[in-house]
Design a protein around this motif. Structure first.
Motif, PDB file in Angstrom:
ATOM      1  N   THR A 261       0.660  -0.796  -0.215  1.00 49.22           N
ATOM      2  CA  THR A 261      -0.492   0.118   0.306  1.00 49.22           C
ATOM      3  C   THR A 261       0.825   1.360   0.089  1.00 49.22           C
ATOM      4  O   THR A 261       1.888   1.483   0.034  1.00 49.22           O
ATOM      5  N   GLU A 263       0.314   4.790   1.415  1.00 45.62           N
ATOM      6  CA  GLU A 263      -0.443   5.202   2.383  1.00 45.62           C
ATOM      7  C   GLU A 263       0.128   6.044   3.283  1.00 45.62           C
ATOM      8  O   GLU A 263       1.125   6.915   2.089  1.00 45.62           O
ATOM      9  N   CYS A 434      -1.266   1.823  -6.172  1.00 37.89           N
ATOM     10  CA  CYS A 434      -2.721   2.423  -5.955  1.00 37.89           C
ATOM     11  C   CYS A 434      -3.137   3.319  -7.232  1.00 37.89           C
ATOM     12  O   CYS A 434      -4.479   3.215  -7.376  1.00 37.89           O
TER      13      CYS A 434
END
Length: 454
Positions: A261, A263, A434
């Motif tokens: 991910t 983030e 992403c």
């Protein structure tokens, strides 16, 4: 008592010095394409007790359509040597044979060797069978001038050298510095700025039925394939394990990339990791340089590693930082652009080789970004990632083969550079995944905002 971790790290670094440290590889002396046309013949004659001075010389090589060739050298020598060779023809034969046996000519075993004297001119003829080989596209590739790693580079050792192909063919490829006219390529020792005697290690000459686009394409493939075959052992030593490792990394990212991910704060962590790694390399390098000895060699390794990874590290840090600050919206064309990059990247690498090797070392992490977008979108082109990653390792190794002289970038150091570049590509793959996931996300979440499936 268990040894401290610091001691284990020190021992490991010392053991790795021979793997990464520069290694010498003796460069053999250059070899003349004629042999009997210049200094090589004069040296052989001097060893036989004859003072020979070559005043003027030329070599003509006639290549038949079946690949065999006939070589004719015309050498003008000083009158005293010519008289001595006229009265003692066996002496001339011995000198000519000794010239070819000296390992300073590209032809080691001439066939049907004859030598004659006409006034001050020596006419020496020999044949070389299988001098040219037919390739795909009806390309006839003359490769006698081509030298492998154990031989010196070919150079023009006569005032004039001409290679003549079959009459119904044209020269579509030749070493730099020659003049091409139809089926003939020639080199002449004049004041022209384009002439230079060094032909290089991959001095192939190609003859094709015509000079059209199809013939030029077939010639390029034949020449490149022959060059790869010549450096194949060294290329395998450099690229085999890095290619396998990068292919496995790419496969792992595709299969397990869903756990990655991007983030909030990811950019800061990536930049901090890059800065920390760079600081360690610089510190270890500076310390090794002060200590000297084996540590000095290790310092040199760290310096090369830092220089090699610096552009890719700066690029990675800039992209992840920009992505976090700008909050990019990939838009509807992101997947299409990524697919074009994914397909175009290997084409650029292959067509631009070996010059495209610099793209792998400088811009290699960008490929991770494009394939990450495709992985996030579930695009089928994402499965090109493993073979393309392996291809990048092969292309990047081309400038380092064959290993001649002092080898600064050893196979171990080269592998470390590519592994470091792959590690820099991992956060870009996560960012791309992403962005690709945003492309396939549902635009109308509960609060009217876009939700991302990563």
């Amino acid at each position: 008592m268990r040894p401290p971790h610091a001691a284990i790290a020190v021992v490991a670094l010392l053991l790795l010095v021979p793997v990464f440290a520069p290694a010498p590889a003796a460069a053999p002396p250059p070899e003349g394409v004629c042999g009997v046309c210049g200094p090589g013949f004069e040296r052989a004659a001097e060893d036989a007790g004859v003072n020979v001075t070559v005043a003027e010389s030329q070599l003509v090589v006639r290549v038949d359509d079946d690949g065999d060739s006939r070589w004719t050298a015309t050498v003008e020598v000083n009158p005293e040597a010519a008289d001595e060779f006229t009265t003692n023809h066996s002496l001339l034969d011995r000198v000519v044979r000794a010239t070819f046996d000296s390992s300073r000519t590209v032809v080691d075993e001439p066939r049907d060797l004859t030598a004659q004297v006409h006034d001050r001119t020596l006419v020496i003829q020999w044949t070389v069978p299988d001098a040219a080989h037919r390739r795909t596209g009806d390309v006839l590739l003359f490769d006698v001038f081509t030298q492998d790693q154990g031989e010196g580079e070919a150079y023009v050792d006569a005032d004039r050298v001409a290679v003549r192909g079959p009459e119904h063919r044209v020269v579509t490829h030749a070493p730099d510095g020659g003049t091409i006219r139809g089926s003939i390529v020639s080199w002449a020792d004049t004041d022209a700025g384009s002439y230079h005697p060094d032909l290089g290690r991959h001095a192939t000459i190609a003859f094709a039925p015509d000079g059209g686009l199809v013939a030029q394409t077939a010639t390029a493939l034949a020449v490149r394939g022959h060059s790869l075959a010549m450096v194949e052992p060294d290329l395998r030593a450099y690229a085999q394990w890095p290619a396998l490792l990068l292919g496995l990394v790419a496969t792992g990212l595709l299969l397990a990339g869903g756990h990655l991910t991007f983030e909030d704060g990811a950019a800061r962590r990536v930049v901090y990791a890059i800065l920390a790694t760079a600081g360690c390399l610089v510190t270890l390098g500076a310390g090794g340089a002060l200590l000297g000895g084996e540590w000095g060699e290790l310092a040199f390794v760290f310096a090369l590693e830092s220089v090699g990874l610096a552009p890719a590290a700066v690029l990675t840090a800039a992209i992840v930082t920009l992505a976090e600050r700008v909050d990019p919206d990939p838009g509807p064309r992101a997947t299409t652009v990524a697919a074009i990059v994914a397909v175009g990247w290997p084409l650029v690498l292959v067509l631009g080789a070996p010059g495209s090797a610099v793209l792998v070392l400088l811009l290699g992490p960008l490929a991770f970004l494009a394939y990450g977008v495709l992985a996030g979108a579930g695009h089928p082109a994402r499965w090109l990632f493993p073979p393309v990653a392996a291809l990048g390792a092969v292309v990047a190794a081309l400038p380092f083969v064959p290993r001649i002289g002092v080898v600064f970038v050893t196979p171990g150091l080269f592998a470390a550079l590519l592994v470091g570049s792959a590690l820099l590509g991992v956060p870009l793959f996560a960012l791309g995944r992403c962005l690709g996931g945003q492309r396939t996300a549902h635009p109308d979440g509960p609060d009217g905002s876009r939700t991302t499936s990563v």
